[in-house]
Write an enzyme that holds these catalytic residues in place. Structure first.
Site, PDB file in Angstrom:
ATOM      1  N   PHE A   1      48.292   2.028  28.764  1.00  0.00           N
ATOM      2  CA  PHE A   1      48.733   3.609  29.043  1.00  0.00           C
ATOM      3  C   PHE A   1      48.595   3.723  29.734  1.00  0.00           C
ATOM      4  CE2 PHE A   1      50.366   6.926  27.147  1.00  0.00           C
ATOM      5  CZ  PHE A   1      51.696   7.161  26.348  1.00  0.00           C
TER       6      PHE A   1
ATOM      7  N   SER B   1      65.544  29.357   3.740  1.00  0.00           N
ATOM      8  CA  SER B   1      64.346  29.003   2.682  1.00  0.00           C
ATOM      9  C   SER B   1      64.151  28.524   2.096  1.00  0.00           C
ATOM     10  CB  SER B   1      62.859  30.108   2.826  1.00  0.00           C
ATOM     11  OG  SER B   1      64.060  30.831   1.762  1.00  0.00           O
TER      12      SER B   1
ATOM     13  N   GLU C   1      61.154  14.244  -1.477  1.00  0.00           N
ATOM     14  CA  GLU C   1      60.458  14.396  -0.130  1.00  0.00           C
ATOM     15  C   GLU C   1      59.749  14.621  -0.793  1.00  0.00           C
ATOM     16  OE1 GLU C   1      63.225  15.884   2.877  1.00  0.00           O
ATOM     17  OE2 GLU C   1      65.071  14.711   1.654  1.00  0.00           O
TER      18      GLU C   1
ATOM     19  N   LYS D   1      56.840  17.436   0.628  1.00  0.00           N
ATOM     20  CA  LYS D   1      56.900  19.175   1.101  1.00  0.00           C
ATOM     21  C   LYS D   1      55.378  19.207   1.887  1.00  0.00           C
ATOM     22  CE  LYS D   1      58.526  23.817   0.472  1.00  0.00           C
ATOM     23  NZ  LYS D   1      56.964  24.555   0.888  1.00  0.00           N
TER      24      LYS D   1
ATOM     25  N   ASP E   1      52.572  20.344   4.567  1.00  0.00           N
ATOM     26  CA  ASP E   1      52.467  22.062   4.712  1.00  0.00           C
ATOM     27  C   ASP E   1      52.085  22.607   6.345  1.00  0.00           C
ATOM     28  OD1 ASP E   1      52.225  24.511   3.761  1.00  0.00           O
ATOM     29  OD2 ASP E   1      49.808  24.139   3.120  1.00  0.00           O
TER      30      ASP E   1
ATOM     31  N   GLU F   1      58.579  20.032  10.341  1.00  0.00           N
ATOM     32  CA  GLU F   1      57.084  20.212   9.454  1.00  0.00           C
ATOM     33  C   GLU F   1      56.272  19.258  11.162  1.00  0.00           C
ATOM     34  OE1 GLU F   1      58.174  22.795   7.645  1.00  0.00           O
ATOM     35  OE2 GLU F   1      56.495  23.577   7.033  1.00  0.00           O
TER      36      GLU F   1
ATOM     37  N   TYR G   1      63.055  15.943   8.788  1.00  0.00           N
ATOM     38  CA  TYR G   1      63.209  15.602   7.069  1.00  0.00           C
ATOM     39  C   TYR G   1      64.839  16.387   7.392  1.00  0.00           C
ATOM     40  CZ  TYR G   1      62.597  20.617   7.186  1.00  0.00           C
ATOM     41  OH  TYR G   1      61.885  22.388   7.541  1.00  0.00           O
TER      42      TYR G   1
ATOM     43  N   LYS H   1      57.307  23.299  -6.327  1.00  0.00           N
ATOM     44  CA  LYS H   1      55.356  24.186  -6.202  1.00  0.00           C
ATOM     45  C   LYS H   1      54.411  23.221  -6.699  1.00  0.00           C
ATOM     46  CE  LYS H   1      55.858  26.561  -2.428  1.00  0.00           C
ATOM     47  NZ  LYS H   1      55.948  28.311  -2.146  1.00  0.00           N
TER      48      LYS H   1
ATOM     49  N   CYS I   1      16.797  37.010  10.258  1.00  0.00           N
ATOM     50  CA  CYS I   1      17.049  35.435   9.852  1.00  0.00           C
ATOM     51  C   CYS I   1      15.833  35.264   9.373  1.00  0.00           C
ATOM     52  CB  CYS I   1      16.733  35.129  11.770  1.00  0.00           C
ATOM     53  SG  CYS I   1      16.876  33.164  11.498  1.00  0.00           S
TER      54      CYS I   1
ATOM     55  N   CYS J   1      13.819  33.017  11.366  1.00  0.00           N
ATOM     56  CA  CYS J   1      11.927  33.612  11.627  1.00  0.00           C
ATOM     57  C   CYS J   1      12.009  35.067  11.947  1.00  0.00           C
ATOM     58  CB  CYS J   1      12.925  33.089  13.067  1.00  0.00           C
ATOM     59  SG  CYS J   1      13.674  33.982  13.992  1.00  0.00           S
TER      60      CYS J   1
ATOM     61  N   CYS K   1      20.907  35.389  14.642  1.00  0.00           N
ATOM     62  CA  CYS K   1      20.015  35.268  15.147  1.00  0.00           C
ATOM     63  C   CYS K   1      19.925  35.589  16.456  1.00  0.00           C
ATOM     64  CB  CYS K   1      19.030  34.182  14.565  1.00  0.00           C
ATOM     65  SG  CYS K   1      17.105  33.991  14.855  1.00  0.00           S
TER      66      CYS K   1
ATOM     67  N   CYS L   1      12.971  30.574  17.593  1.00  0.00           N
ATOM     68  CA  CYS L   1      13.716  30.438  16.144  1.00  0.00           C
ATOM     69  C   CYS L   1      13.901  28.964  16.072  1.00  0.00           C
ATOM     70  CB  CYS L   1      15.199  31.116  15.747  1.00  0.00           C
ATOM     71  SG  CYS L   1      15.922  30.966  14.656  1.00  0.00           S
TER      72      CYS L   1
HETATM   73  P1  AMP Z   1      58.873  28.462   1.902  1.00  0.00           P
HETATM   74  O1  AMP Z   1      58.399  27.926   3.152  1.00  0.00           O
HETATM   75  O2  AMP Z   1      58.314  27.922   0.853  1.00  0.00           O
HETATM   76  O3  AMP Z   1      60.201  28.720   1.820  1.00  0.00           O
HETATM   77  O4  AMP Z   1      59.431  26.521   1.711  1.00  0.00           O
HETATM   78  C1  AMP Z   1      60.998  26.330   2.767  1.00  0.00           C
HETATM   79  C2  AMP Z   1      59.577  24.915   3.952  1.00  0.00           C
HETATM   80  O5  AMP Z   1      59.211  23.971   3.192  1.00  0.00           O
HETATM   81  C3  AMP Z   1      61.019  25.276   5.127  1.00  0.00           C
HETATM   82  O6  AMP Z   1      61.195  25.828   6.123  1.00  0.00           O
HETATM   83  C4  AMP Z   1      60.406  23.888   5.414  1.00  0.00           C
HETATM   84  O7  AMP Z   1      59.644  24.428   7.134  1.00  0.00           O
HETATM   85  C5  AMP Z   1      59.564  22.944   4.529  1.00  0.00           C
HETATM   86  N1  AMP Z   1      58.905  21.965   4.334  1.00  0.00           N
HETATM   87  C6  AMP Z   1      58.728  20.963   4.339  1.00  0.00           C
HETATM   88  N2  AMP Z   1      58.754  19.709   4.063  1.00  0.00           N
HETATM   89  C7  AMP Z   1      60.620  19.882   3.789  1.00  0.00           C
HETATM   90  C8  AMP Z   1      61.044  18.809   3.341  1.00  0.00           C
HETATM   91  N3  AMP Z   1      61.311  17.675   3.006  1.00  0.00           N
HETATM   92  N4  AMP Z   1      62.492  19.048   3.364  1.00  0.00           N
HETATM   93  C9  AMP Z   1      63.407  20.742   3.420  1.00  0.00           C
HETATM   94  N5  AMP Z   1      61.606  21.244   3.612  1.00  0.00           N
HETATM   95  C10 AMP Z   1      60.055  20.938   3.886  1.00  0.00           C
HETATM   96 ZN    ZN Z   2      16.060  33.477  13.349  1.00  0.00          ZN
END
Ligand code: AMP
Ligand code: ZN
Length: 664
Positions: free
Chosen positions: A32, A78, A109, A111, A113, A168, A220, A307, A401, A404, A419, A425
């Site tokens: 690659f 949101s 789905e 969520k 983070d 995300e 998503y 949540k 420290c 030492c 330190c 040390c």
């Molecule tokens: P919140 O920020 O708590 O309002 O949640 C909304 C955010 O959840 C969205 O802006 C997405 O970035 C995120 N998110 C993560 N997974 C998903 C999903 N499967 N579908 C929709 N939103 C999602």
């Molecule tokens: Zn030290």
């Protein structure tokens, strides 16, 4: 040539998809890299075939000073939240008012983070990537997003229509941990959590740095004016076909009960995933129904985020320990009354630094709330002050420290205490030796932490340079050192002499000089002498090297003890310059100049000086003549040479001046 470029691009797009999205590579990493190398070279030679979506864009390299704000084609809303089953039922009742009482099917789905992102495709290629911003407009971070290997630069479909796809950007836990391990090893403060690190990465100015972070993009939602499918789940399946990375854990649920069992499953199994989730998103599956439901001013009516409650347990804070790192950085760690959290017994929690302790106003014996984030070690997030005993003692951050007893220092703008007793040390001394022998540095096997500590105690090891004068007779009497292990250790030490300059530079343990920085410095300056004598400005001319690193490098080499260490390593035969074959095409900076070398030098051997002069086009002769331009003078040079040089009007320079001549 155009044909070859196109063929390479096609192949690399395919291999990239197989490797990162399908997780089943079709060629070796080496093959690659070779294809990519060839493409990059051809593109450089033929700028007329420029393609903003070439696989070569993945390595980054563009620098963005400011990310322009742009309007989203479709606003990014949101999500409404739900925290228990009854809230989901309330939501379904609201849906039924609009849709009638027929049963509704849902897409369930995870969520993820991370940081939300909207990708726009047109004619099958990625045209831009924009952060959520305020939902109406966000920041254009296209160049950085292009470096993320799970983002297709080109679709595996003929679709020409412009559309958005939402996703995300996340940092998997393993990637987060290895990034932090590297930062801690370099004496840098670790990142707090994967989500902030992911969103911070999108705003880095140098896309080559983004390219090195193990980010992923999970998609998503496809967003178009006129629906392309009947259901959300069909959309996810199409996205997979088009080459997007859609985690496979989504489910079409026929009713709320099925939704609820999906949620329950992931609430208990979320820690099995290699990335963080903070809940489940439930969406009405039919796109017609979604259209009928529409949006409130803030969020779609057809989706809701369930949540998870962050698991938090309360326990007693017994004491605080202070650990000393190899760079002298102090890290406070809380000792807790052992308690079960997320399936494991927790005894310790990280406290980061003095400010964190102050902010929580921690007292010994406090009842503290402990949570597990992305890190392996959990953190204290709150204190129940009502339960505080009357005579509880506030935690006083240590002033000396623990190892030492030297008074600690804290530089302005730094969160961490240090330190300053670098030379004396014990923990720092041993930490540096351990770093030096570690796998990514000199890779000397057979020397564990305890053996190093023992040797230090017995006066055999004061610094890593001492490793190279160890003898069998010194090692044999040590505990746990049989003949076999002694010969292994000595062999390992011997073999380390052939380890390349980049790794030796990393092994020296200069604060903030991690593997990547060491590589950049080594390749730019070529040898240790040039790095040692470079001033701040020339250090900062190397990309990715900022003031902080430059100052740290200068500080390291302005300490005579370090210079002495390096000098010793050199006499033991370690690689302190790039092998000539590994160097870039030699320059002609010294073309037409003639040199004489005399005396001994701190950082170069005479042979090295000769090689360097020649590789930059200069000539080295044995004795001074009217044709000589420079006399490179080291210590112990005979006085007659100097007199002769002056007579002939030859410039006498020292090794520092010489390395400046070739590094400029
Ligand atoms: P919140 O920020 O708590 O309002 O949640 C909304 C955010 O959840 C969205 O802006 C997405 O970035 C995120 N998110 C993560 N997974 C998903 C999903 N499967 N579908 C929709 N939103 C999602
Ligand atoms: Zn030290």
């Amino acid at each position: 040539m155009e044909k070859r470029i196109k063929a390479l691009r096609d192949q690399l797009h395919e291999h990239n998809h197989a490797y990162y999205v399908l997780d089943s590579p079709t060629i070796s990493d080496y093959e690659f890299d070779m294809l990519l190398r060839e493409l990059i070279d051809l593109e450089e030679a033929h700028p007329e075939f420029y393609d903003p979506n070439s696989p070569s864009r993945r390595v980054g390299g563009s620098v963005t000073k400011k990310f322009p704000t742009v309007m989203h084609d479709h606003p990014m809303y949101s999500l409404d939240n739900a925290y228990d089953f009854s809230e989901l039922q309330d939501w379904e009742s609201r849906l039924q008012k609009v849709l009638g009482n027929d049963s509704i099917s849902y897409s369930c789905e995870l969520k993820y983070d991370g940081a939300s992102i909207s990708l726009t495709y047109e004619n099958g290629v990625l045209v831009r990537a924009v952060t959520r911003g305020d939902g109406i407009q966000g920041d254009d971070v296209t160049e950085n997003v292009k470096t993320i290997p799970t983002v297709p630069l080109r679709l595996r479909s003929e679709l020409e229509q412009r559309f958005d796809i939402r996703g995300e950007i996340i940092l998997p836990l393993s990637g987060f941990e290895s990034m932090n391990a590297e930062r801690i090893a370099n004496g840098e403060p670790p990142f707090m959590n994967p989500r902030n690190t992911a969103s911070g990465s999108l705003k880095l100015q140098d896309s080559a740095v983004v390219a090195q972070r193990p980010l992923q993009c999970f998609l998503y939602q496809i967003v178009t004016n006129v629906p392309l499918f009947e259901t959300q789940v069909q959309g996810l399946e199409a996205a997979i076909d088009w080459g997007f990375h859609v985690p496979k854990h989504f489910l079409e649920a026929k009713n709320l009960e099925e939704v609820m069992s999906f949620i329950k499953h992931w609430e208990t199994h979320k820690n099995d995933l290699p990335y963080e989730i903070d809940g489940v998103v439930v969406k009405v599956n039919s796109l017609d129904a979604q259209a009928a439901l529409g949006f409130t001013s803030k969020s779609p009516r057809w989706a809701i985020a369930y949540k998870f409650k962050t698991e938090r347990v309360f326990t007693t804070l017994n004491s605080v320990d202070y650990q000393v790192g190899r760079t002298g950085a102090i890290t406070p760690v809380a000792n807790l009354e052992p308690i079960l959290l997320g399936g494991t017994i927790v005894k310790r929690a990280s406290l980061h630094n003095a400010d964190q302790i102050e902010k929580l106003d921690l007292h010994i014996g406090d009842t503290v709330g402990v949570e597990k984030g992305g890190e392996i070690i959990p953190k204290i997030t709150e204190v129940n002050t009502q339960k505080r005993l009357l005579n509880a003692q506030k935690i006083q951050y240590i002033t000396h420290c623990p190892d030492c007893n030297t008074p600690l220092v804290r530089d302005s703008g730094e969160a961490q205490h240090y330190c300053p007793n670098t030379e004396g040390c014990p923990t720092q001394i041993m930490g540096r030796i351990q770093h030096f022998i570690s796998r990514k540095a000199m890779d000397i096997e057979g020397l564990g932490g305890e053996t190093v500590a023992l040797m230090h105690k017995q006066g055999l090891l004061q610094s890593y340079a001492d490793l190279y004068v160890l003898t069998e007779a010194q090692l044999l009497p040590l505990e746990r050192m049989a003949e076999k292990s002694v010969s292994n250790v000595l062999q390992g030490i011997e073999e380390s002499k052939s380890i390349g300059f980049e790794r030796v530079l990393f092994a020296l343990g200069i604060r903030y000089v991690g593997q990547t920085v060491a590589k950049k410095l080594a390749r730019h300056f070529k040898n240790i002498g040039a790095i040692a004598s470079a001033d701040q400005e020339s250090l900062m001319a190397v990309d990715e090297i900022g003031t902080r690193i430059a100052q740290s490098v200068n500080a390291f080499f302005s300490n005579p003890l370090n210079v002495e260490l390096v000098r010793r390593l050199k006499t033991y035969g370690l690689q302190l310059s790039m092998e000539l074959s590994a160097q870039e095409p030699h320059s002609s900076k010294l073309k037409g100049m003639s040199f004489v070398i005399s005396g001994v030098f701190d950082l170069f051997s005479r042979d090295e000086l000769k090689d360097l002069i020649e590789s930059h086009g200069g000539k080295v002769t044995g004795s001074l003549s009217s044709k000589t331009n420079y006399l490179v003078a080291g210590a112990n040079m005979g006085p007659s040479k100097k007199v002769k040089a002056e007579k002939l009007n030859i410039s006498v320079i020292d090794e520092d001046t010489f390395s400046e001549m070739i590094s400029l």
